[in-house]
Write an enzyme that holds these catalytic residues in place. Structure first.
Site, PDB file in Angstrom:
ATOM      1  N   ASN A   3     -19.080  17.286   7.077  1.00 21.70           N
ATOM      2  CA  ASN A   3     -19.770  17.913   8.218  1.00 21.70           C
ATOM      3  C   ASN A   3     -18.927  17.727   9.481  1.00 21.70           C
ATOM      4  OD1 ASN A   3     -21.806  18.139   6.323  1.00 21.70           O
ATOM      5  ND2 ASN A   3     -22.857  16.307   7.030  1.00 21.70           N
ATOM      6  N   ASP A   4     -18.553  16.466   9.719  1.00 20.44           N
ATOM      7  CA  ASP A   4     -17.738  16.214  10.903  1.00 20.44           C
ATOM      8  C   ASP A   4     -16.303  16.698  10.695  1.00 20.44           C
ATOM      9  OD1 ASP A   4     -19.295  15.152  13.019  1.00 20.44           O
ATOM     10  OD2 ASP A   4     -19.683  13.404  11.777  1.00 20.44           O
ATOM     11  N   HIS A  16     -28.022  17.784  12.314  1.00 24.82           N
ATOM     12  CA  HIS A  16     -28.903  16.827  11.626  1.00 24.82           C
ATOM     13  C   HIS A  16     -30.290  17.389  11.382  1.00 24.82           C
ATOM     14  CE1 HIS A  16     -25.606  14.059  12.120  1.00 24.82           C
ATOM     15  NE2 HIS A  16     -26.077  13.604  10.983  1.00 24.82           N
ATOM     16  N   ARG A  74     -27.343   6.297   5.446  1.00 21.51           N
ATOM     17  CA  ARG A  74     -27.129   6.465   6.892  1.00 21.51           C
ATOM     18  C   ARG A  74     -28.016   5.456   7.621  1.00 21.51           C
ATOM     19  NH1 ARG A  74     -27.031  12.440   5.508  1.00 21.51           N
ATOM     20  NH2 ARG A  74     -25.159  13.284   6.482  1.00 21.51           N
ATOM     21  N   ARG A 103     -23.382   2.771   5.038  1.00 23.22           N
ATOM     22  CA  ARG A 103     -22.526   3.121   6.179  1.00 23.22           C
ATOM     23  C   ARG A 103     -23.009   2.338   7.399  1.00 23.22           C
ATOM     24  NH1 ARG A 103     -22.193   9.175   8.376  1.00 23.22           N
ATOM     25  NH2 ARG A 103     -24.292   8.774   9.169  1.00 23.22           N
ATOM     26  N   ARG A 110     -20.960  21.120  15.638  1.00 24.28           N
ATOM     27  CA  ARG A 110     -21.859  21.362  14.505  1.00 24.28           C
ATOM     28  C   ARG A 110     -23.286  21.667  14.933  1.00 24.28           C
ATOM     29  NH1 ARG A 110     -21.934  15.382  11.646  1.00 24.28           N
ATOM     30  NH2 ARG A 110     -23.797  16.052  10.614  1.00 24.28           N
ATOM     31  N   CYS A 134     -19.449  12.942   0.882  1.00 27.76           N
ATOM     32  CA  CYS A 134     -20.875  12.716   1.158  1.00 27.76           C
ATOM     33  C   CYS A 134     -21.394  13.675   2.228  1.00 27.76           C
ATOM     34  CB  CYS A 134     -21.142  11.271   1.536  1.00 27.76           C
ATOM     35  SG  CYS A 134     -20.313  10.783   3.060  1.00 27.76           S
ATOM     36  N   GLU A 174     -13.524  11.737   8.265  1.00 24.76           N
ATOM     37  CA  GLU A 174     -14.222  12.861   8.895  1.00 24.76           C
ATOM     38  C   GLU A 174     -13.498  13.341  10.143  1.00 24.76           C
ATOM     39  OE1 GLU A 174     -18.310  11.678   9.405  1.00 24.76           O
ATOM     40  OE2 GLU A 174     -17.778   9.710  10.137  1.00 24.76           O
TER      41      GLU A 174
END
Ligand code: PEP
Ligand code: MG
Length: 555
Positions: A437-438, A190, A289, A325, A448, A485, A414
């Site tokens: 990402n996940d 992040h 988010r 989300r 990550r 996304c 994800e």
């Protein structure tokens, strides 16, 4: 990762170049020794305590007025705590009665308050961390050491540290933080995502970062993933020229060469981000988010508060889609009011929608807030849940949304399980968005946030692309859209591959929109499908990327 002459090589995390003096994240404020004051000095020591507390409060309040969004909220809360007279009064008592030094008295007084809060449990216990933060700031003011958190030296700088805590990332000001260099982290951590959103060049996973000294001039190249010490004048000049060059402008449309529409949407984290996204010409928001609105908060935000935040985002996109989300708490984004007990492996723990099992009320109140915000604004609100692994979770979430009149409910894909089960999941959900990402983290079994496995953390991994393909085919069975996304959507070379795999929209940091649109415009839908086959057919991530890059002729 390695050193070549005076150039340190890490992992590129946010593009761009910047030159500036190093300012290091400060080390922890050390615990002061228990020293007794000489008799007769108690008055001066007591005055020092109150003076330091009000200095810290003034400084934080002043920084809160200059900051915006979450940064401003976090600073205001900490300022209010520093202003609380109970802490200073107890410290003064300890100075007078026990003849402790001002810093030791503050340390002990704060320790007592923090233990009391912890013994109360629940949200009050979460406040203990804030009290310790205030303690460290007052002790730093008394002893002359650097206060904790992102420094504010009064001039632009290159921030260097091990990594940033989520609450620290909210404090990054792109006007003063020229670039970011961290020892830890990966390209989809992040910290890296935030740096890209703010347009701050960043290099992560750079072990040599610990050797960079305060004030040393460095050139950070976030595109190549390098940090040059003692850069030459010509290199500095080149970096300045490139960063001054104007970025391409986004026309508002994503289309392939043969005219197939690909919705290009923005990822936003708060109302300020929505302003940037709207100004950048995004068609809508593909990922809001929501947890980022409330990072650093000890208590659950009220429904009214949530409605205010959500409306502020929706208001920027009248008549346009905004995908909200629900809170993705846990692992790298802890929310204190949704924190599970200790977990040895939080990325595989109670995160995302899973928190609703123990805290059904939090999800229910959030959905109520989203429904109210949606009713008050004209944006086309879609709602989706993070960290779905099963059809049952999907069904429960869709039902919860329906009970609030939210009739466009989807899921994030994800986890490999969700991708593999998408033909079932997409029979229940109205849409899906691939959190690459996940999905990369869980497919490659590579944290990550961990520098040591950063090389594995790329959505170009053919295994990840195969899961994207399967997820899209599940959506196609039911005629339901599947977007992306995760950060993969912002990679202009990967965008045509994703489209070729069946992805219907791409949501990204607003800064990436123009470049992604430019590359998409150079390929036809058929070429996208060819590129997808080509990438899937490669044995490694590097081979996939190189094969695709060789095929795309940029304008
Ligand atoms: C993702 O995992 O790709 C995603 C978009 O969610 P986040 O990065 O917030 O976990
Ligand atoms: Mg995710």
């Amino acid at each position: 990762m390695s050193t070549e002459n005076d150039t340190l090589i890490g992992v590129a995390a946010s593009p761009g170049r910047a030159v500036g003096p190093v300012v290091r994240m400060p080390p922890r404020v050390p615990e002061p020794p228990t020293t007794r004051l000489p008799r007769g000095t108690e008055d001066a020591a007591a005055a020092a305590v109150t003076e330091a507390a009000s200095r810290v409060e003034r400084d934080l309040a002043e920084r809160a007025t200059r900051a915006s969004g979450t940064a401003s909220d976090v600073l205001s809360v900490t300022a209010a705590m520093a202003a609380d007279p109970t802490l200073a009064a107890d410290a003064v008592r300890r100075v007078r009665e026990d003849r402790l030094t001002p810093e030791r008295a503050v340390w002990d007084a704060a320790g007592a308050v923090a233990s009391q809060l912890e013994s109360l449990g629940g949200p009050m216990a979460e406040r203990a961390r804030d009290v310790r933060d205030v303690r460290d700031r007052i002790v730093a003011a008394l002893t002359g050491v650097t206060p904790p958190g992102v420094p504010s030296p009064g001039h632009p700088f290159v921030l260097v540290g091990a990594d940033l805590a989520p609450a620290d990332t909210a404090m990054l000001d792109p006007d003063t933080v020229l670039a970011l260099v961290t020892t830890r982290g990966g390209p989809t951590s992040h910290t890296a995502i935030l740096a890209r959103t703010l347009g701050i060049p960043a290099v992560v996973a750079l072990p040599g970062a610990s050797s960079l000294t305060e004030g040393e001039k460095v050139l950070v190249d976030g595109t190549l993933g390098t940090v040059s010490r003692s850069p030459s004048e010509s290199a500095v000049e080149d970096a300045r020229r490139r960063s001054a060059a104007s970025a391409p402008v986004f026309s508002g449309h994503g289309r392939t060469k043969d005219g197939a529409e690909i919705e290009l949407l923005a990822n936003v984290a708060d109302p300020a981000g929505a302003v940037t996204a709207a100004e950048a010409g995004a068609l809508g928001v593909g990922l809001f988010r929501t947890e980022f609105c409330f990072l650093g908060r000890g208590e659950e935000p009220t429904v009214d508060e949530q409605v205010r935040e959500y409306r502020a985002v929706l208001a920027r996109f009248p008549g346009r889609r905004v995908v909200v989300r629900t809170l993705d708490a846990g692992a790298d984004k802890p929310l204190r009011f949704l924190a599970p007990g200790h977990e040895d492996n939080p990325a595989l723990g109670v995160r995302g929608l899973r928190t609703a099992v123990d805290h059904p009320g939090v999800l229910d109140r959030q959905l109520a807030a989203i429904a109210a915000a949606s009713a008050a604004e004209s944006a086309d609100v879609w709602v989706m849940a993070p960290m779905i692994a099963t059809v049952d979770e999907t069904r429960d979430f869709v039902a919860a949304c329906a009970s609030h009149g939210l009739d466009h409910a989807g899921v994030m894909i994800e986890t490999p399980a969700a991708a593999l089960q998408s033909r079932w999941i997409m029979g229940v959900a109205d849409f899906a968005s691939l959190g690459t990402n996940d999905l990369t983290q869980y497919t490659m079994a590579a944290d990550r946030d961990l520098a040591g496995v950063a090389a594995l953390s790329t959505p170009w991994q053919p295994a990840v692309l195969e899961l994207v393909r399967v997820a899209c085919s599940g959506g196609a069975v039911h005629g339901r859209p599947v977007g992306v996304c995760g950060e993969a959507a912002a990679d202009p070379w990967l965008a045509p591959v994703l489209v070729g795999l069946g992805v219907t929209s791409l949501s990204m940091t607003p800064r990436a929109l123009a470049e992604v649109a430019a590359v998409l415009a150079t390929v036809t839908s058929e070429e996208c499908a060819d590129l997808a086959r080509l990438a899937l057919d490669q044995p490694t991530a590097r081979a996939a990327r190189e094969a695709v890059r060789l095929r795309i002729v940029t304008p």
